[in-house]
Design a protein around this motif. Structure first.
Motif, short mmCIF file in Angstrom:
data_model
loop_
_atom_site.label_atom_id
_atom_site.label_comp_id
_atom_site.label_asym_id
_atom_site.label_seq_id
_atom_site.Cartn_x
_atom_site.Cartn_y
_atom_site.Cartn_z
N HIS A 78 0.81 -1.01 -0.16
CA HIS A 78 -0.13 0.18 -0.15
C HIS A 78 0.93 1.34 0.08
CE1 HIS A 78 -3.16 2.89 1.94
NE2 HIS A 78 -3.92 1.79 1.04
N GLU A 79 0.57 2.22 -0.70
CA GLU A 79 1.08 3.94 -0.94
C GLU A 79 1.50 3.90 0.58
OE1 GLU A 79 -1.08 6.97 -2.10
OE2 GLU A 79 -3.20 5.37 -1.85
N ASP A 83 -7.36 2.89 -3.48
CA ASP A 83 -6.32 3.22 -2.69
C ASP A 83 -5.87 2.75 -4.59
OD1 ASP A 83 -6.77 4.38 -1.44
OD2 ASP A 83 -6.79 2.54 0.26
N TYR A 133 -1.33 0.96 -4.56
CA TYR A 133 0.09 -0.06 -4.55
C TYR A 133 1.21 -0.20 -5.19
CZ TYR A 133 -4.23 -1.23 -2.37
OH TYR A 133 -5.46 -1.70 -0.94
#
Length: 318
Positions: free
Chosen positions: A240-241, A285, A287
């Protein structure tokens, strides 16, 4: 290759200090795969008619995927019929041309003979003929000259027309042959074969992440299945960022496979992508892709597609 599936990603705080444990879930991948894609057809989609069962080990030359080729087969049959008709028409044109050329050539020879005769008659002096006969000979000679010129032009036009007709028909035949070859090549792509030995793995639908299945329709260039190489295995995990900044290249992680939860190995982080990617099936989101190397020479069998868990201890959580 399968879309990597994140089974879980979390930061487990060890205390109120800034040290944390990072746990990633990833999937075993192979660096060298034979990948099977949906072929391009006359339609925007193609149906998967048959596939070798997933997990079954294919040998080189085995049939792996069969796509619906009914439409292409119909086009091939129609083109074959058109090609036969066009070739028959070429024979008819050639026979007709031979006959018309023969007639035009005969007409030219006939006018040549008449011209020769009339030239001789016209050459007889008026002193030896009556005024009427002399003028008639001159008139016949003029007619013979005109007739011979017309015959010459007719022969020339016949040759040109014959050549054009044959050329046009040969172009049509060539076009049919090219179309037939193109469709036959497309038909061959409806059945794809293994170029190496290895287990067959089904791909995932690019929109919903579901496994590809027999009977589904796919768009051209969609990934359908693959046969991975058992050499050059690595683990792919998506971070995840928010969490990727906690990872450092060449960091060591504890590795265990879901299939062998009691066996622990070591893995090294060798690659972190510089650009995040959206994964629609996981939400909005983004990644980062990471790659881990590990020693695949284990006492148990490691295969592409297996899920794995990676854990880092003592990562600084900024």
């Amino acid at each position: 290759m399968y879309q990597a599936i994140i089974l879980g990603l979390g930061l487990l705080l060890m205390s109120h200090a800034s040290m944390a444990s990072v746990i990633l879930s990833g999937q075993v991948k192979a660096a060298d795969n034979q990948t099977f894609y949906a072929p391009k057809t006359g339609s925007w989609k193609v149906q998967v008619q048959w596939m070798l069962p997933e997990g079954e080990v294919a040998e080189k030359g085995d049939l792996i995927v069969v796509f619906d080729s009914g439409t292409i087969q119909s086009e091939i049959d129609q083109l074959k019929t058109s090609l036969i008709s066009a070739e028959e028409e070429l024979h008819r044109i050639q026979s007709s041309n031979a006959q018309s050329l023969l007639e035009a050539s005969y007409g030219k020879k006939r006018t040549e003979l008449l011209l020769t005769k009339s030239r001789i008659d016209a050459g007889v002096s008026a002193d030896n003929l009556s005024q009427y006969d002399y003028k008639m000979n001159q008139l016949e000679f003029e007619k013979a000259v005109i007739a011979d010129a017309k015959a010459q032009e007719t022969l020339k036009q016949t040759k040109v027309a014959n050549k054009v007709a044959i050329t046009k028909q040969k172009i049509k035949i060539k076009k049919y042959k090219q179309q037939l070859k193109y469709n036959q090549n497309k038909f061959k792509k409806m059945r794809v074969y293994a170029e190496r030995s290895g287990p067959v793995l089904y791909a995932s639908h690019p929109w919903n992440g579901e496994k590809v299945f027999v009977g589904m329709t796919a768009q051209p260039a969609w990934k359908i299945a693959e046969i991975p190489s058992l050499n050059g295995l690595y683990i792919e995990a998506w971070v995840h960022e928010v969490d990727h900044k906690n990872l450092l290249l060449n960091s060591q992680a504890q590795l265990k496979f879901d299939a062998y939860p009691n066996t622990h190995l070591s893995a090294k982080l060798t690659e972190i992508s510089t650009q995040p990617e959206a994964q629609k099936e996981w939400g909005n989101d983004v990644y980062y892709r990471t790659v881990f190397e590990f020693n695949a020479n284990t006492h148990f069998k490691v295969l592409p597609g297996m899920s794995a868990q990676l854990e880092f201890e003592g990562i600084i959580n900024e």
